[in-house]
Design a protein around this motif. Structure first.
Motif, PDB file in Angstrom:
ATOM      1  N   MET A  39      -2.512  -7.018 -63.880  1.00  0.00           N
ATOM      2  CA  MET A  39      -3.703  -6.189 -63.701  1.00  0.00           C
ATOM      3  C   MET A  39      -3.361  -4.704 -63.593  1.00  0.00           C
ATOM      4  O   MET A  39      -4.154  -3.847 -63.990  1.00  0.00           O
ATOM      5  CB  MET A  39      -4.461  -6.617 -62.442  1.00  0.00           C
ATOM      6  CG  MET A  39      -4.948  -8.058 -62.446  1.00  0.00           C
ATOM      7  SD  MET A  39      -6.304  -8.359 -63.582  1.00  0.00           S
ATOM      8  CE  MET A  39      -7.644  -7.601 -62.697  1.00  0.00           C
ATOM      9  N   SER A  41      -7.621  -3.545 -70.098  1.00  0.00           N
ATOM     10  CA  SER A  41      -8.270  -4.491 -69.193  1.00  0.00           C
ATOM     11  C   SER A  41      -8.994  -5.596 -69.941  1.00  0.00           C
ATOM     12  O   SER A  41      -8.816  -6.783 -69.647  1.00  0.00           O
ATOM     13  CB  SER A  41      -9.267  -3.747 -68.291  1.00  0.00           C
ATOM     14  OG  SER A  41      -8.603  -2.819 -67.461  1.00  0.00           O
ATOM     15  N   VAL A  60     -11.052  -8.863 -64.122  1.00  0.00           N
ATOM     16  CA  VAL A  60     -11.289  -7.605 -64.827  1.00  0.00           C
ATOM     17  C   VAL A  60     -12.741  -7.172 -64.651  1.00  0.00           C
ATOM     18  O   VAL A  60     -13.028  -5.994 -64.361  1.00  0.00           O
ATOM     19  CB  VAL A  60     -10.937  -7.748 -66.324  1.00  0.00           C
ATOM     20  CG1 VAL A  60     -11.455  -6.554 -67.115  1.00  0.00           C
ATOM     21  CG2 VAL A  60      -9.432  -7.875 -66.507  1.00  0.00           C
ATOM     22  N   TYR A  76      -7.194   2.422 -70.349  1.00  0.00           N
ATOM     23  CA  TYR A  76      -7.279   1.377 -69.335  1.00  0.00           C
ATOM     24  C   TYR A  76      -8.365   0.362 -69.666  1.00  0.00           C
ATOM     25  O   TYR A  76      -8.222  -0.836 -69.418  1.00  0.00           O
ATOM     26  CB  TYR A  76      -7.528   2.017 -67.968  1.00  0.00           C
ATOM     27  CG  TYR A  76      -7.519   1.028 -66.825  1.00  0.00           C
ATOM     28  CD1 TYR A  76      -6.397   0.239 -66.568  1.00  0.00           C
ATOM     29  CD2 TYR A  76      -8.628   0.882 -65.995  1.00  0.00           C
ATOM     30  CE1 TYR A  76      -6.383  -0.674 -65.525  1.00  0.00           C
ATOM     31  CE2 TYR A  76      -8.620  -0.021 -64.942  1.00  0.00           C
ATOM     32  CZ  TYR A  76      -7.500  -0.800 -64.716  1.00  0.00           C
ATOM     33  OH  TYR A  76      -7.490  -1.693 -63.685  1.00  0.00           O
TER      34      TYR A  76
END
Length: 259
Positions: A49, A195, A217, A191
């Protein structure tokens, strides 16, 4: 702010990722199932993550907490079943602090208790199964309350914050590390792609569990941004509320004091 992001903590009560469930009981049951599935791979999950940055972020949180090097100082780490944050706090206190690691998920607690024994920290820590919304602990019991990457999974965040305030001693400190809203124009696009495109696929290949990673997410994107979560902390009674962005706002550490 992202259109998918909640503007207040109350909106998280029935939010399961981008989906809306029938009530908080269903959300809690579904979240519990996610963490039962990922308990043995929890550190791997956080590595995926955050690209491994969660280790540095947790170190930053403990550094900001600055636990004293004296016996008798007590902390509670909520949603911390695997013990990662609690171990860091005890070590930072030169093994003088004592802590309660509380989690609603017995699988996570089992992993943490085993790790504590391996590290020789079993005398410093007690692992307790419990709900952040209703802590079976006395008022004014702890000098610090920490929670890392857990509060967004609590259905009633306002109750969890109220309980944090209740169990802290006067002068006690609340610290929360959580994924947050990126505040850098280029980084937010990178990002976002990582993700939603990479993490679920990696979860599918590495952990054979795409669904859990998709939820995690989505839960990050639903959680209130830095200012809105700071407002919820103030509403719980905390003072001198502030936060520090980490890695451009991918995560943030929130701090508040019971004064």
């Amino acid at each position: 702010m992202s259109r998918t992001r909640a503007t207040g903590a109350e909106a998280m009560e029935t939010a399961y990722g981008f989906s809306t469930v029938t009530g908080r009981e269903e959300k809690q049951a579904r979240v519990n199932e996610v963490f039962h599935r990922v308990a043995e791979r929890y550190d791997l999950m956080n590595d995926l993550m955050s690209g491994g940055l969660h280790r540095l972020w947790k170190g930053a949180m403990v550094s900001w907490l600055a636990p004293p090097h004296r016996a008798g100082w007590r902390f509670i780490d909520v949603a911390g079943g695997t013990g990662d944050v609690a171990f860091r706090i005890v070590e930072a206190s030169r093994r003088r602090a004592s802590g309660t690691v509380l989690d609603i998920n017995a699988s996570m607690l089992g992993v943490g208790a085993e790790r504590a024994v391996k590290r020789g920290l079993q005398d410093n820590l007690v692992f307790v199964e419990g709900n952040a919304e209703k802590l079976a602990l006395p008022d004014a019991s702890f000098d610090a309350y920490t929670i890392a990457f857990g509060i967004r999974n609590v259905p009633r965040i306002d109750l969890a914050l109220a309980e944090a305030y209740r169990v802290l001693k006067p002068g006690g400190r609340f610290l929360c590390l959580e994924f947050s809203e990126v505040d850098m124009p280029v980084l937010d696009k990178v990002y976002e792609a990582w993700s939603f495109k990479a993490i679920p696929r990696i979860g599918e290949v590495v952990a054979r569990d795409r669904e859990s990673y998709e939820y995690l997410v989505e839960s990050i994107r639903r959680f209130p941004n830095q200012e809105n979560f700071a407002a919820a902390i103030r509403a719980a009674g905390f003072e001198r509320v502030t936060y520090r962005n980490l890695s451009g706002g991918i995560a943030a550490i929130h701090s508040g004091w019971k004064l």
